[in-house]
Design a protein around this motif. Structure first.
Motif, PDB file in Angstrom:
ATOM      1  N   GLN A   3     -11.812 -17.618 -45.494  1.00 21.23           N
ATOM      2  CA  GLN A   3     -10.677 -17.037 -46.190  1.00 21.23           C
ATOM      3  C   GLN A   3     -11.229 -16.017 -47.186  1.00 21.23           C
ATOM      4  O   GLN A   3     -11.942 -16.396 -48.118  1.00 21.23           O
ATOM      5  CB  GLN A   3      -9.875 -18.107 -46.940  1.00 21.23           C
ATOM      6  CG  GLN A   3      -9.223 -19.108 -46.031  1.00 21.23           C
ATOM      7  CD  GLN A   3      -8.154 -18.470 -45.166  1.00 21.23           C
ATOM      8  OE1 GLN A   3      -7.365 -17.658 -45.633  1.00 21.23           O
ATOM      9  NE2 GLN A   3      -8.133 -18.821 -43.903  1.00 21.23           N
ATOM     10  N   PRO A   4     -10.921 -14.719 -47.005  1.00 16.95           N
ATOM     11  CA  PRO A   4     -11.450 -13.720 -47.932  1.00 16.95           C
ATOM     12  C   PRO A   4     -10.996 -14.024 -49.357  1.00 16.95           C
ATOM     13  O   PRO A   4      -9.877 -14.441 -49.585  1.00 16.95           O
ATOM     14  CB  PRO A   4     -10.853 -12.402 -47.440  1.00 16.95           C
ATOM     15  CG  PRO A   4     -10.355 -12.667 -46.078  1.00 16.95           C
ATOM     16  CD  PRO A   4     -10.100 -14.139 -45.976  1.00 16.95           C
ATOM     17  N   ASP A   5     -11.894 -13.830 -50.286  1.00 19.61           N
ATOM     18  CA  ASP A   5     -11.593 -14.066 -51.687  1.00 19.61           C
ATOM     19  C   ASP A   5     -12.229 -12.945 -52.481  1.00 19.61           C
ATOM     20  O   ASP A   5     -13.434 -12.732 -52.390  1.00 19.61           O
ATOM     21  CB  ASP A   5     -12.169 -15.421 -52.105  1.00 19.61           C
ATOM     22  CG  ASP A   5     -11.891 -15.759 -53.562  1.00 19.61           C
ATOM     23  OD1 ASP A   5     -12.148 -16.898 -53.932  1.00 19.61           O
ATOM     24  OD2 ASP A   5     -11.429 -14.881 -54.323  1.00 19.61           O
ATOM     25  N   PHE A  21     -21.242 -11.290 -52.089  1.00 15.38           N
ATOM     26  CA  PHE A  21     -22.122 -11.337 -50.940  1.00 15.38           C
ATOM     27  C   PHE A  21     -23.517 -11.601 -51.475  1.00 15.38           C
ATOM     28  O   PHE A  21     -23.906 -11.005 -52.475  1.00 15.38           O
ATOM     29  CB  PHE A  21     -22.075  -9.991 -50.198  1.00 15.38           C
ATOM     30  CG  PHE A  21     -22.870 -10.005 -48.950  1.00 15.38           C
ATOM     31  CD1 PHE A  21     -22.332 -10.474 -47.783  1.00 15.38           C
ATOM     32  CD2 PHE A  21     -24.172  -9.572 -48.951  1.00 15.38           C
ATOM     33  CE1 PHE A  21     -23.071 -10.511 -46.623  1.00 15.38           C
ATOM     34  CE2 PHE A  21     -24.924  -9.601 -47.799  1.00 15.38           C
ATOM     35  CZ  PHE A  21     -24.367 -10.074 -46.636  1.00 15.38           C
ATOM     36  N   PRO A  22     -24.325 -12.470 -50.919  1.00 10.21           N
ATOM     37  CA  PRO A  22     -24.166 -13.173 -49.663  1.00 10.21           C
ATOM     38  C   PRO A  22     -23.549 -14.564 -49.772  1.00 10.21           C
ATOM     39  O   PRO A  22     -23.378 -15.230 -48.761  1.00 10.21           O
ATOM     40  CB  PRO A  22     -25.589 -13.279 -49.142  1.00 10.21           C
ATOM     41  CG  PRO A  22     -26.396 -13.460 -50.377  1.00 10.21           C
ATOM     42  CD  PRO A  22     -25.694 -12.627 -51.426  1.00 10.21           C
ATOM     43  N   ASP A  71     -28.569 -18.437 -45.531  1.00  9.06           N
ATOM     44  CA  ASP A  71     -28.821 -17.453 -46.576  1.00  9.06           C
ATOM     45  C   ASP A  71     -28.930 -16.065 -45.971  1.00  9.06           C
ATOM     46  O   ASP A  71     -29.156 -15.910 -44.763  1.00  9.06           O
ATOM     47  CB  ASP A  71     -30.116 -17.782 -47.323  1.00  9.06           C
ATOM     48  CG  ASP A  71     -30.184 -17.148 -48.703  1.00  9.06           C
ATOM     49  OD1 ASP A  71     -29.189 -16.530 -49.150  1.00  9.06           O
ATOM     50  OD2 ASP A  71     -31.237 -17.270 -49.344  1.00  9.06           O
ATOM     51  N   VAL A  72     -28.782 -15.073 -46.813  1.00 11.64           N
ATOM     52  CA  VAL A  72     -28.995 -13.673 -46.449  1.00 11.64           C
ATOM     53  C   VAL A  72     -29.831 -13.073 -47.568  1.00 11.64           C
ATOM     54  O   VAL A  72     -29.494 -13.230 -48.745  1.00 11.64           O
ATOM     55  CB  VAL A  72     -27.666 -12.896 -46.305  1.00 11.64           C
ATOM     56  CG1 VAL A  72     -27.932 -11.443 -45.964  1.00 11.64           C
ATOM     57  CG2 VAL A  72     -26.774 -13.541 -45.254  1.00 11.64           C
ATOM     58  N   VAL A 122     -15.491  -2.688 -43.642  1.00 16.32           N
ATOM     59  CA  VAL A 122     -16.899  -2.853 -43.981  1.00 16.32           C
ATOM     60  C   VAL A 122     -17.000  -3.251 -45.451  1.00 16.32           C
ATOM     61  O   VAL A 122     -16.485  -2.571 -46.330  1.00 16.32           O
ATOM     62  CB  VAL A 122     -17.709  -1.551 -43.713  1.00 16.32           C
ATOM     63  CG1 VAL A 122     -19.124  -1.682 -44.227  1.00 16.32           C
ATOM     64  CG2 VAL A 122     -17.695  -1.229 -42.228  1.00 16.32           C
ATOM     65  N   MET A 123     -17.652  -4.388 -45.664  1.00 13.88           N
ATOM     66  CA  MET A 123     -17.789  -4.916 -47.018  1.00 13.88           C
ATOM     67  C   MET A 123     -19.152  -4.535 -47.625  1.00 13.88           C
ATOM     68  O   MET A 123     -19.284  -4.450 -48.819  1.00 13.88           O
ATOM     69  CB  MET A 123     -17.660  -6.434 -47.000  1.00 13.88           C
ATOM     70  CG  MET A 123     -16.383  -6.945 -46.334  1.00 13.88           C
ATOM     71  SD  MET A 123     -14.901  -6.459 -47.190  1.00 13.88           S
ATOM     72  CE  MET A 123     -14.879  -7.649 -48.497  1.00 13.88           C
ATOM     73  N   LYS A 124     -20.167  -4.360 -46.769  1.00  9.96           N
ATOM     74  CA  LYS A 124     -21.503  -4.008 -47.225  1.00  9.96           C
ATOM     75  C   LYS A 124     -22.235  -3.367 -46.055  1.00  9.96           C
ATOM     76  O   LYS A 124     -22.038  -3.748 -44.914  1.00  9.96           O
ATOM     77  CB  LYS A 124     -22.259  -5.256 -47.691  1.00  9.96           C
ATOM     78  CG  LYS A 124     -23.651  -4.954 -48.216  1.00  9.96           C
ATOM     79  CD  LYS A 124     -24.158  -6.018 -49.149  1.00  9.96           C
ATOM     80  CE  LYS A 124     -25.548  -5.742 -49.656  1.00  9.96           C
ATOM     81  NZ  LYS A 124     -25.670  -4.626 -50.534  1.00  9.96           N
TER      82      LYS A 124
END
Length: 120
Positions: free
Chosen positions: A3-5, A10-11, A74-75, A116-118
């Motif tokens: 669910q986008p918040d 990020f990440p 993880d990222v 695109v978020m990143k």
């Protein structure tokens, strides 16, 4: 399900999400996390079971398909060097961010519902 918040950063917003599909497109790869996902224009290296596989290595696509059902742990990014996505069972995807390895302006993007978020 994701669910986008707007408070997510990020990440941390992708940690714990499960890979729902791996999509091989003509010259890039998409990883769906049951909503958001990654588009990898620079083909990643896959590290699993003590082996490192590249796009030219036999079994590469099978190794990518093994990500289905795995969880993002993880990222991490080393600017201008590498993006690493760590999955459960200690499977790693390493995307080179070096200029000489890029095939386009972006090596990878993280997106949510076509936005695109990143990008790297």
């Amino acid at each position: 399900m994701y669910q986008p918040d707007t408070q997510d950063t990020f990440p941390s917003s992708v940690r714990g999400l499960e890979v729902g599909s791996i999509i091989f497109v003509r010259d890039y790869l998409q990883i769906s996390l049951d909503g958001p996902g990654f588009t990898l224009i620079t083909w990643p290296r896959v590290k699993l079971g003590g082996k490192t596989l590249s796009q030219q290595t036999p079994g590469y696509r099978d190794a990518l398909c093994q990500l289905i059902g795995k969880t993002v742990v993880d990222v991490a990014e080393i600017p201008h060097e590498q993006l690493t996505i760590v999955f459960s069972e200690n499977i790693l995807l390493e995307v080179s961010l070096k200029d000489e390895d890029r095939r386009a302006a972006e090596a990878a993007t993280y997106h949510d519902q076509q936005k695109v978020m990143k990008s790297w």
